[in-house]
Design a protein around this motif. Structure first.
Motif, PDB file in Angstrom:
ATOM      1  N   SER A 185      -3.519   3.267  -1.285  1.00 18.97           N
ATOM      2  CA  SER A 185      -2.380   4.063  -0.822  1.00 18.97           C
ATOM      3  C   SER A 185      -2.150   3.800   0.653  1.00 18.97           C
ATOM      4  N   LEU A 186      -0.877   3.807   1.025  1.00 18.76           N
ATOM      5  CA  LEU A 186      -0.501   3.630   2.430  1.00 18.76           C
ATOM      6  C   LEU A 186      -0.036   4.987   2.940  1.00 18.76           C
ATOM      7  N   PRO A 187      -0.978   5.826   3.413  1.00 19.68           N
ATOM      8  CA  PRO A 187      -0.642   7.233   3.703  1.00 19.68           C
ATOM      9  C   PRO A 187       0.190   7.362   4.966  1.00 19.68           C
ATOM     10  N   GLU A 188       0.915   8.481   4.968  1.00 14.89           N
ATOM     11  CA  GLU A 188       1.631   8.857   6.179  1.00 14.89           C
ATOM     12  C   GLU A 188       0.686   9.646   7.082  1.00 14.89           C
TER      13      GLU A 188
ATOM     14  N   ASP B 198      -5.476   4.207   3.074  1.00 20.26           N
ATOM     15  CA  ASP B 198      -6.102   5.514   3.187  1.00 20.26           C
ATOM     16  C   ASP B 198      -7.531   5.385   3.697  1.00 20.26           C
ATOM     17  N   ALA B 199      -7.978   6.411   4.427  1.00 22.91           N
ATOM     18  CA  ALA B 199      -9.314   6.379   5.012  1.00 22.91           C
ATOM     19  C   ALA B 199     -10.402   6.366   3.951  1.00 22.91           C
TER      20      ALA B 199
ATOM     21  N   ASN C  20      -6.122   7.107   8.201  1.00 22.55           N
ATOM     22  CA  ASN C  20      -5.894   5.775   7.650  1.00 22.55           C
ATOM     23  C   ASN C  20      -6.715   4.733   8.394  1.00 22.55           C
ATOM     24  N   ILE C  21      -6.766   3.575   7.805  1.00 17.86           N
ATOM     25  CA  ILE C  21      -7.422   2.413   8.410  1.00 17.86           C
ATOM     26  C   ILE C  21      -6.354   1.334   8.562  1.00 17.86           C
ATOM     27  N   VAL C  22      -6.150   0.839   9.782  1.00 21.91           N
ATOM     28  CA  VAL C  22      -5.116  -0.146  10.068  1.00 21.91           C
ATOM     29  C   VAL C  22      -5.718  -1.540   9.918  1.00 21.91           C
TER      30      VAL C  22
ATOM     31  N   MET D   2      -9.871  -5.595  10.444  1.00 20.79           N
ATOM     32  CA  MET D   2      -9.619  -4.174  10.705  1.00 20.79           C
ATOM     33  C   MET D   2      -9.240  -4.010  12.171  1.00 20.79           C
ATOM     34  N   GLN D   3      -8.116  -3.360  12.414  1.00 19.92           N
ATOM     35  CA  GLN D   3      -7.642  -3.155  13.782  1.00 19.92           C
ATOM     36  C   GLN D   3      -8.193  -1.863  14.377  1.00 19.92           C
TER      37      GLN D   3
END
Length: 466
Positions: free
Chosen positions: A386-389, A310-311, A349-351, A342-343
């Protein structure tokens, strides 16, 4: 002299000089033209009665000459005032032309008028052929000893070349693989045959025939070379691959976008077994020019994957949690250490990208990567990340472009949706995915294929790999 009278005088003088020069040139050319009283040249001399031979002498001389030649014995000669008249029968047109040429060579002959006909008699036309055949056979019988010597020399040279090419132990010591041994030995046999043929033709004196054979062979070889250009390119590529040895048997490679394990290298193609267990033949010309990716040469291989948080989460804490999880896995190599970065930062979100190394000799690449992704994802979720959609925001406007005003009526508060059923988390061990040992099924299939008797394999374990 005054200028007004000087220029007309100069112009008249020039015109007069030009006319005089043209007249002199014309008279000189006319004087050089042969007229009726010009003495004849040596090529056109016609003898007078006091100098030329008599017609009777010319006729007798030509008749005696024709009588000595079988093909011209039927020609009749008549001479009047130096003009030779020929008539009669000859076997062919060449004999008629020969009679005219002989007549023109005699002294005192002014011209030749021929009315010679070709004879259609069987005996006249067949006899020269029979005589020519007899002459050829006579020459052949006389040359039989020389021909025998030529055949003997040809046989000896060809036999020496064949025995030398069959000396397998010698060629195996100096050449790197069986394919080159076969290629060189065949070349030795062909060169020996060519040398034997040239020597034999020189002995019997057939140098013209030898030149014709060599010229024809060169033209034929050039034409064949253009016709089988692709085949020759593939053949040469096979030779180069057998020398270079770019891979070993059972190595995992990617050639021209085709992935599989090497079964064998033949004289025409490289045989792969794809990861689905199918046979794949790639022409050696393609293999020689293609970029080859070899996964087996270096057993250590890096894998990577991406996960988003999550961002509002702390990306550095998420990176530390994920990297610590990767370090705890037994199949992850401690050196080089796993790491993450960090990609990109999205709207919601942050990849994060995770990287780690493993040893393919004792770990299956795909299985290990899947286990690492699952373990890292579970660790992040347990750590409160959290891994948000993806989240999409909609903006609704009226036809006038203004946002809808809030309603004055009291609006009912929306009811919260019922909570989604929580799927119980399952560990990797419970899912039966903790076994990351390499799959040896393809290795066994490749070993079975190589054990079968097929095309000769050009891969040599004793040769260095480039």
């Amino acid at each position: 002299m005054h200028q007004t009278t000087f220029y007309p005088w100069l112009r008249a003088s020039l015109i007069s000089a030009c006319c005089t020069l043209l007249m002199a040139i014309f008279l000189s050319a006319e004087a050089q033209l042969p007229g009726d009283d010009t003495p004849p040249t040596s090529d056109t001399v016609i003898e007078t009665d006091a100098t030329r031979p008599s017609d009777t002498a010319i006729a007798e001389r030509l008749s005696a000459i024709f009588a000595e030649i079988d093909a011209l014995s039927g020609v009749n000669v008549t001479v009047r005032e130096g003009v030779v008249w020929l008539d009669g029968m000859v076997p062919n047109d060449a004999s008629a032309e020969r009679a005219e040429a002989l007549a023109l060579r005699l002294d005192g002959v002014v011209t030749v008028e021929a009315d010679i006909e070709r004879s259609r008699a069987i005996s006249t036309n067949v006899s020269p052929i029979v005589a020519q055949t007899e002459s050829v056979l006579t020459d052949l019988l006389r040359g039989l000893p020389l021909i025998g010597i030529a055949f003997a020399v040809f046989f000896v040279i060809a036999l020496i070349g064949h025995l030398w090419a069959s000396w397998n132990s010698f060629w195996s010591r100096i050449l790197p693989n069986p394919f080159l041994v076969e290629l060189v030995t065949q070349a030795v046999r062909i060169i020996a045959l060519v040398i034997a043929l040239i020597t034999a033709l020189n002995i019997i004196g057939a140098t013209a025939l030898m030149g014709a054979i060599l010229g024809g062979a060169g033209v034929l070889g050039l034409a064949i070379g253009f016709a089988v250009r692709d085949g020759l390119e593939n053949y040469i590529s096979s030779v180069m691959l057998s020398i270079r040895q770019p891979f070993r048997a059972n190595e995992h490679v990617v050639i021209d976008g085709q992935e599989g394990k090497v079964v064998r290298l033949t004289s025409r193609a490289t045989v792969l077994m794809t990861m689905d267990g199918n046979h794949l033949r790639i022409p050696n010309a393609t293999v020689f020019k293609a970029v080859i990716l070899n996964y087996t040469r270096n057993p250590e291989r890096r894998f990577s994957f991406e996960l988003g948080v999550d961002a509002n989460d702390d990306p550095l804490a998420a990176i530390k949690t994920g990297v610590d999880t990767l370090k705890s896995l037994d199949f992850i190599l401690p050196e080089p250490e796993p790491f993450a970065a960090m990609q990109k930062v999205g709207d919601s979100n942050i990849v994060l990208g995770f990287y780690a190394w493993l040893n393919q000799a004792d770990t299956d690449f795909l299985k290990a990567r899947g286990v690492a992704i699952a373990r890292t994802k579970n660790a992040l979720e347990k750590g409160g990340f959290s891994l948000p959609e993806p989240i999409y925001r909609l903006r609704v406007e009226t036809e006038t472009g203004l946002a809808l005003p809030p309603s004055s009526e009291k609006q009912a508060e929306p009811k919260a949706p019922p909570p989604a059923p929580v799927t119980p988390r399952m560990s990797v061990q419970e899912a039966g995915l903790d076994d990351v040992s390499p799959d040896r099924h393809l290795d066994e299939k490749v070993s079975e294929e190589r054990a079968e008797q097929g095309e000769p394999d050009l891969l040599d374990e004793e040769r260095p790999v480039e």
